[in-house]
Scaffold this motif. Structure first.
Motif, PDB file in Angstrom:
ATOM      1  N   SER A  34      -0.041  12.969  -7.213  1.00 41.05           N
ATOM      2  CA  SER A  34      -0.398  14.177  -6.196  1.00 41.05           C
ATOM      3  C   SER A  34       0.345  14.097  -4.813  1.00 41.05           C
ATOM      4  O   SER A  34       0.407  14.946  -3.986  1.00 41.05           O
ATOM      5  N   TYR A  35       1.079  13.070  -4.386  1.00 41.19           N
ATOM      6  CA  TYR A  35       2.183  12.870  -3.477  1.00 41.19           C
ATOM      7  C   TYR A  35       3.473  12.882  -3.669  1.00 41.19           C
ATOM      8  O   TYR A  35       3.972  11.753  -3.386  1.00 41.19           O
ATOM      9  N   LYS A  36       3.876  13.704  -4.449  1.00 36.01           N
ATOM     10  CA  LYS A  36       5.296  13.607  -4.943  1.00 36.01           C
ATOM     11  C   LYS A  36       6.325  13.667  -3.718  1.00 36.01           C
ATOM     12  O   LYS A  36       6.335  14.833  -3.082  1.00 36.01           O
ATOM     13  N   ILE A  37       7.112  12.780  -3.429  1.00 35.20           N
ATOM     14  CA  ILE A  37       8.009  12.752  -2.199  1.00 35.20           C
ATOM     15  C   ILE A  37       9.384  12.634  -2.958  1.00 35.20           C
ATOM     16  O   ILE A  37       9.494  11.423  -3.648  1.00 35.20           O
TER      17      ILE A  37
ATOM     18  N   LEU B  83       3.058   5.799  -3.091  1.00 36.13           N
ATOM     19  CA  LEU B  83       4.414   6.899  -3.503  1.00 36.13           C
ATOM     20  C   LEU B  83       4.371   6.874  -5.033  1.00 36.13           C
ATOM     21  O   LEU B  83       4.969   7.817  -5.692  1.00 36.13           O
ATOM     22  N   ALA B  84       3.702   5.884  -5.805  1.00 36.11           N
ATOM     23  CA  ALA B  84       3.489   6.034  -7.350  1.00 36.11           C
ATOM     24  C   ALA B  84       2.322   7.228  -7.580  1.00 36.11           C
ATOM     25  O   ALA B  84       2.250   7.391  -8.966  1.00 36.11           O
TER      26      ALA B  84
ATOM     27  N   ASN C  84       0.870  -1.131  -0.154  1.00 33.57           N
ATOM     28  CA  ASN C  84      -0.092  -0.048  -0.081  1.00 33.57           C
ATOM     29  C   ASN C  84       0.882   1.240  -0.048  1.00 33.57           C
ATOM     30  O   ASN C  84       0.540   2.296  -0.711  1.00 33.57           O
ATOM     31  N   LEU C  85       2.151   1.186   0.679  1.00 31.11           N
ATOM     32  CA  LEU C  85       3.072   2.249   0.526  1.00 31.11           C
ATOM     33  C   LEU C  85       3.620   2.576  -0.864  1.00 31.11           C
ATOM     34  O   LEU C  85       3.521   3.569  -1.284  1.00 31.11           O
ATOM     35  N   ARG C  86       3.919   1.256  -1.598  1.00 31.26           N
ATOM     36  CA  ARG C  86       4.293   1.607  -2.636  1.00 31.26           C
ATOM     37  C   ARG C  86       3.338   2.252  -3.851  1.00 31.26           C
ATOM     38  O   ARG C  86       3.513   3.019  -4.726  1.00 31.26           O
TER      39      ARG C  86
END
Length: 882
Positions: free
Chosen positions: A48-51, A44-45, A39-41
């Protein structure tokens, strides 16, 4: 360079902690040292949540001057970054919420407190420093807090976690993301796996605490095993749960505990993992599920404080005898109560010693009936207090060989612990025979019951025999099981009436009792504690005493010792063969599956039970291949790796030729032998038959033709049966020179008869091929004279080797038509025609047979006319010369 990192199995709390730490260390780079949960992968993809984060391989580790650890402080949990934690000049800053561990790193800055989530600690720091937080960052923080606290429902959740959740909401956290990425609804695949876990769940009692362990093997899974563990725990409100999932050569462990007596974090640390008292995980390499389960149970034994004490184990009130009573009175007490030991008390009712039935009997044999018990008792004994732990009981009774253990409270005898009490404790705690948590209706039972399957698949007479065996076991007070291939094939819905029964205790005594019951007889092999029961109709039943075995050196024959059914099943080659069905009346049909054999059958996997399996017995390599190809299974990755290691170490060279030949015979006896032979070639096992044997297209084609020819011959139902293994071995050794082939047959320790056959076949086959190819078509008589006396196996080998269809037809015609042709006339009739007995009879009959084989003589009358015409008195000499 500054780097912020976390543990090698990053979750949302790891990410949130890293993002929060970057607010404190703006120049630091976020680095994942390992993998992330599914779910974390996915998170990150999302664009809208660019880290901005880095993989470890993107950085020069040696340039790091400050390492900020988030959500861990164990070097073994940060991958390759561990090599710089002690490097001079590198600062270590730590932010973690896990309980302390002896291997914890220390840092120049350490902010550690036990909370539900590491993110909670960093949110507090951001509040204190009044650092601005965006709504997107707050959403990430919320994901970390909510995931690690189970939406604030786990028992590890603290007041600080709830306050931190309120703060990130005030910062603008989007709670819709919680339902999106921390999804409590299961996919179809997850529901299937959850059901599998529930079906495989087993309940163990470890030092008085019920622990549920569920183990499965799967080929692939992209989700989070922890989600399944949470769901499973909720299904039956399980207090202590361990989920073991074998995937890709590793066993992943997820642990959850609601019991104050079970700190799963400590247990996981013993297995190379870590976590909290209520939630932990570990990953184990190079162990099977069965071995992992045993290691887990050993760790649980060390970490769970025993609930029972000597008070719970003892028998009370205890029978005892006064020291001033006589030996005769002691004998009467032993007889009256049916016991073997008595504590002895003195006039103050304090324990003074122990006396045994054996001592009393010996005293009586020496005419000491009137002697005092005090004169014969053993006074040098140990005693124990009621609050003592079971370990102390075991130490005194087993290590000190004391058969009876008095329990003393306030100086007086409170009770005794007998050998029976000790055995009961060992059965429950040390043997740890688990009970299945669920069956198909959700009720708790010991094991799945296969009565309906037995009734469906087995003939009535076999069912009756199994019932008789169960009743016999009950009468003898022992347990009996049907084991091995029959159980496996029942689950596979495959016919198999080869019955092996294992008996806990004395198998020969059981065989004698069963033979007496049925009016049959038995043959005992006392050296191996086995027997064969022979029924009046000739049916045979193999009886074996439950045993364990060990090997003095690789490839040695095993040395066996009497043991339990669990140890007996553990000595089996593969998990699919380690199944048993209990036959005792009360538990008739109960499936016994200690090592996950049922699951492996369902998954179609061949798996060994021990990492030393092929070292101890390299012949198991060939059996693994046979079962794989017979059932359409696949050898598990770990087992396949062990086979490859065995090949590299050339362990099969240690096999005696006779044992290797026996394994090859079983391969050749398979319904489709070519498949396992090809698999042997793929795994480089043919070299152990002879180093020059190489699997190639020509060899495969020849073996396939051999198989076709054998099937063709068997379908003819001819009177002369063949030894098909001869043809397969000729095919395997076809590419060898004559000397190499001879070395091969000698390596296999073949009999003189077999050596003679193979030598003749190797010589005859090329000669026959050459003559048939050069002279076809041939008259029937010429074919007969050429092939007469050649073994049918040799001719099938010839047919498999040739690509000349005329040669195949000619050889086939000989086997089906010509070979059994004989003249209809006899020597008696020749005498009636005036011929004198002698060598001429054979020449006349051979000439008649040739005419018949060539189609010129159709019946008996034609044969008689031919003899009269061709061998008349004035023509006999001329014809015989011809």
């Amino acid at each position: 360079m500054e780097v912020i990192t976390t543990n090698i199995n990053a979750d949302f709390d790891s990410l949130a902690g890293m993002v929060a730490a970057q607010k404190l260390y703006p120049k630091a780079k976020l680095v994942f040292p390992g993998s992330q949960e599914e779910n974390l992968r996915q998170f990150l993809a999302l664009s809208s949540y660019k880290i901005a984060y880095y993989r470890l391989k993107q950085l020069d580790i040696d340039r790091i001057e400050r390492l900020i650890l988030v959500d861990t402080r164990l070097a073994e949990r940060i991958g390759n970054l561990a090599r710089i934690v002690n490097k001079p000049g590198v600062e270590i800053h730590i932010y973690d919420h896990h309980p302390p561990h002896p291997k914890d790193l220390s840092g120049q800055v350490t902010f550690v407190r036990e909370t539900g989530a590491t993110t909670t600690l960093l949110v507090e720091l951001l509040q204190q420093k009044k650092i601005r937080v965006t709504a997107a960052e707050a959403t990430i923080f919320a994901l970390g807090i909510y995931e690690d606290t189970g939406l604030l429902t786990y028992s590890s959740t603290t007041e600080a976690d709830i306050k931190a959740a309120a703060q990130v909401r005030a910062w603008g956290a989007d709670l819709k993301a919680i339902s999106t990425f921390i999804d409590r609804n299961l996919s179809a695949r997850q529901i299937f796996l959850l059901n599998e876990l529930i079906q495989q769940a087993e309940s163990y009692v470890v030092n008085g605490v019920e622990v549920v362990i569920s183990s499965i093997s799967i080929d692939n899974y992209e989700g989070d095993v922890a989600v399944l563990a949470h769901k499973m725990r909720d299904v039956d409100k399980i207090d202590v749960l361990f989920v073991l999932v074998r995937l890709g050569g590793r066993v992943h462990i997820v642990a959850r505990s609601n019991s104050a007596r079970v700190n799963v974090g400590d247990v996981a640390m013993d297995l190379g993992g870590g976590g909290h008292p209520t939630a932990a995980s570990a990953t184990i390499k190079e162990l099977t599920l069965a071995q992992t389960r045993d290691a887990l149970l050993e760790a649980l034994k060390q970490h769970i404080t025993p609930f029972r004490t000597a008070r719970h184990l003892m028998t009370a009130p205890a029978k005892y005898i006064n020291a001033q009573q006589t030996i005769k009175q002691a004998k009467e007490m032993f007889m009256r109560y049916g016991i073997n030991h008595l504590p002895v008390v003195d006039a103050r009712q304090e324990v003074a010693g122990i006396i045994s039935r054996q001592t009393v009997d010996k005293a009586i044999s020496h005419n000491m009936e009137d002697s005092l018990v005090a004169e014969c008792m053993v006074s040098d004994i140990s005693w124990i207090a009621p609050q003592a732990e079971p370990a102390a009981v075991r130490q005194i009774m087993l290590e000190r060989q004391q058969p009876l253990l008095p329990v003393i409270a306030e100086g007086k005898l409170a009770g005794v612990i007998t050998r029976s009490d000790l055995l009961r404790m060992l059965h429950e705690d040390l043997e740890r025979k688990p009970q299945s948590l669920y069956h198909q209706q959700g009720l708790r039972v010991y094991r799945k019951n296969l009565i309906s399957l037995l009734q469906e698949r087995l003939p009535q007479n076999i069912q009756h025999i199994l019932r008789l065996a169960g009743r016999t076991a009950d009468e003898l007070g022992c347990a009996a099981y049907v084991v091995g291939g029959l159980v496996r094939d029942l689950l596979l819905r495959t016919d198999n009436l080869d019955i092996d029964i294992v008996v806990e205790q004395d198998g020969i005594k059981f065989a004698a009792a069963l033979a007496s019951r049925i009016g049959g007889r038995y043959k005992a092999h006392r050296k191996f504690a086995t027997a064969v029961v022979i029924f009046p109709d000739g049916f045979k039943l193999d009886i074996v005493t439950a045993r364990t075995e060990y090997y003095q050196y690789p490839a040695a024959l095993p040395i066996v010792e009497q043991s339990s059914i669990k140890q007996d099943l553990y000595r089996r080659d593969f998990s699919i063969n380690s199944l048993a069905i209990q036959l005792n009346q009360k538990h008739f049909g109960r499936l016994i599956d200690f090592f996950g054999g049922q699951q492996d059958i369902k998954n179609g996997v061949i798996r060994v039970l021990s990492s030393l399996s092929f070292v101890e017995d390299p012949s198991r390599v060939f059996r693994a291949i046979r079962f794989e190809q017979r059932f359409g299974f696949k050898i598990g990755k770990y087992t396949l790796n062990l086979i490859q290691h065995a090949v590299q170490r050339r362990l099969c060279d240690k096999l005696a030729g006779t044992r290797l030949w026996q394994e090859l015979l079983m391969v050749f006896a398979e319904a489709e032998p070519v498949k396992p032979i090809i698999r042997m070639g793929e795994l480089n096992l043919l070299q152990f038959i002879h180093p020059a044997i190489k699997l190639n297209k020509k060899m495969i084609r020849l073996l396939q033709h051999v198989h076709t020819m054998i099937d063709w011959y068997n379908l003819l139902f001819l009177e002369q049966e063949i030894e098909s293994q001869r043809v397969y071995l000729l095919g395997i050794t076809d590419q060898l020179s004559d000397d190499e082939a001879l070395n091969t047959w000698q390596r296999l320790n073949l009999s003189e008869r077999q050596l003679s056959f193979f030598a003749n076949a190797r010589r005859q086959a090329p000669e026959i091929l050459y003559k048939l190819q050069q002279q076809t078509p041939l008259a029937g008589s010429r074919v007969f004279r050429l092939l007469q006396g050649t073994a049918p196996e040799t001719l099938l080998y010839v047919m498999a080797k040739t690509t000349n269809e005329e040669v195949k037809r000619t050889t086939s015609f000989y086997l089906t038509k010509l070979k059994h042709q004989r003249p209809e006339i006899t020597g008696q009739e020749l005498k009636q025609l005036g011929f004198k007995p002698g060598p001429q009879f054979k020449q006349i009959l051979d000439a008649v047979l040739d005419g018949k084989l060539d189609g010129r003589l159709k019946d008996r009358q034609a044969e008689l006319e031919f003899v009269k015409t061709a061998f008349g008195s004035d023509q006999i000499k001329t014809k015989l010369v011809q």
